[in-house]
Design a protein around this motif. Sequence first.
Motif, short mmCIF file in Angstrom:
data_model
loop_
_atom_site.label_atom_id
_atom_site.label_comp_id
_atom_site.label_asym_id
_atom_site.label_seq_id
_atom_site.Cartn_x
_atom_site.Cartn_y
_atom_site.Cartn_z
N GLU A 132 0.71 -1.24 0.03
CA GLU A 132 0.08 -0.19 0.06
C GLU A 132 0.90 1.19 0.00
O GLU A 132 0.49 2.39 -0.86
CB GLU A 132 -0.80 0.09 1.41
CG GLU A 132 -1.97 -1.10 1.47
CD GLU A 132 -3.22 -0.69 0.24
OE1 GLU A 132 -3.37 0.56 0.21
OE2 GLU A 132 -3.80 -1.43 -0.13
N ALA A 133 2.05 1.23 1.00
CA ALA A 133 2.83 2.25 0.95
C ALA A 133 3.37 2.57 -0.36
O ALA A 133 3.59 3.82 -0.77
CB ALA A 133 3.73 2.37 2.10
N PHE A 134 4.18 1.54 -0.81
CA PHE A 134 4.79 1.90 -2.12
C PHE A 134 3.88 2.49 -3.42
O PHE A 134 4.33 2.94 -4.30
CB PHE A 134 5.69 0.54 -2.42
CG PHE A 134 7.15 0.78 -1.75
CD1 PHE A 134 7.88 1.74 -1.68
CD2 PHE A 134 7.31 -0.18 -0.82
CE1 PHE A 134 8.99 1.88 -1.22
CE2 PHE A 134 8.73 -0.26 -0.49
CZ PHE A 134 9.53 0.92 -0.40
N ARG A 177 13.88 -8.37 -4.96
CA ARG A 177 13.77 -9.74 -4.30
C ARG A 177 12.50 -10.25 -4.48
O ARG A 177 12.28 -11.35 -4.33
CB ARG A 177 14.25 -9.54 -3.01
CG ARG A 177 15.79 -9.35 -2.84
CD ARG A 177 16.14 -9.13 -1.40
NE ARG A 177 17.55 -8.72 -1.11
CZ ARG A 177 17.98 -7.52 -0.92
NH1 ARG A 177 17.17 -6.50 -0.55
NH2 ARG A 177 19.28 -7.27 -0.87
N GLU A 178 11.59 -9.31 -4.38
CA GLU A 178 10.14 -9.70 -4.34
C GLU A 178 9.21 -9.59 -5.65
O GLU A 178 8.80 -8.57 -5.92
CB GLU A 178 9.39 -9.21 -3.26
CG GLU A 178 10.09 -9.54 -1.63
CD GLU A 178 9.80 -10.73 -1.40
OE1 GLU A 178 8.55 -11.46 -1.69
OE2 GLU A 178 10.74 -11.17 -0.50
N PRO A 179 8.86 -10.60 -6.18
CA PRO A 179 7.96 -10.56 -7.42
C PRO A 179 6.68 -9.54 -7.35
O PRO A 179 6.47 -8.97 -8.13
CB PRO A 179 7.60 -11.80 -8.02
CG PRO A 179 8.77 -12.75 -7.38
CD PRO A 179 8.97 -11.93 -6.15
N ALA A 180 6.23 -9.58 -6.23
CA ALA A 180 4.92 -8.89 -6.20
C ALA A 180 5.03 -7.15 -6.24
O ALA A 180 4.30 -6.50 -6.61
CB ALA A 180 4.23 -9.10 -4.55
N PHE A 181 6.37 -6.81 -5.80
CA PHE A 181 6.85 -5.42 -5.82
C PHE A 181 7.31 -5.24 -7.18
O PHE A 181 7.35 -4.23 -7.42
CB PHE A 181 7.68 -5.21 -4.78
CG PHE A 181 7.01 -5.34 -3.41
CD1 PHE A 181 6.63 -4.04 -2.72
CD2 PHE A 181 7.19 -6.33 -2.66
CE1 PHE A 181 5.93 -4.31 -1.67
CE2 PHE A 181 6.47 -6.42 -1.32
CZ PHE A 181 5.81 -5.21 -0.81
#
Length: 186
Positions: free
Chosen positions: A63-65, A120-124
């Motif tokens: 949410e923040a990003f 590192r994180e595909p969702a991001f």
Amino acid sequence: MSEPGRRRRHDPDRRERIIDACLDVIAEEGVAGTSHRRVAAAADVPLGSMTYHFSGMDELLQEAFTRFATAVSDEFEQHMAAVATREDAVEAVVAIIADTVFASPRDLVLTHELYTLAAREPAFRALTNAWMTRSRTALERHFDPATARMVDALIEGLTIHRALDTEPHDAQVVAEAVRRITAIGT
């Protein structure tokens, strides 16, 4: 029902304040140093509010990003939409890099924290890809798709240099780089 003498605090903006506070904590402590406790303290909310409003730290970071990337993309698009000519577009890109969209050290830090997390994180990574797509679309108003991609990469690279370089930032170097890639004034 609440206990006598104890009033429930009406705080309709609490969730939004938590998201804003999360960005502040990330800017100060990095993603690795961001915790529910630190964000709750920064937002001036009870720690229990964190789990009430967010299922976990990943949702809060998402949410923040998302809020951060949307704000940066909106500002980027506004700058590119406000110009009519290719030369003005070059000047807008220079301003985006040197003076406006990535002007604050806080925004540069948040950008790099998001990039590191996305690596590192595909969702991001989906979030950064959406951000890049919006940037390229705004650039394609004035440049062909290949040039827009190169200019977008240049923007990213020069903002990284600006954030990490120990030498003062030189807007003339930025202007020359943008002109060379867009083949204006060469």
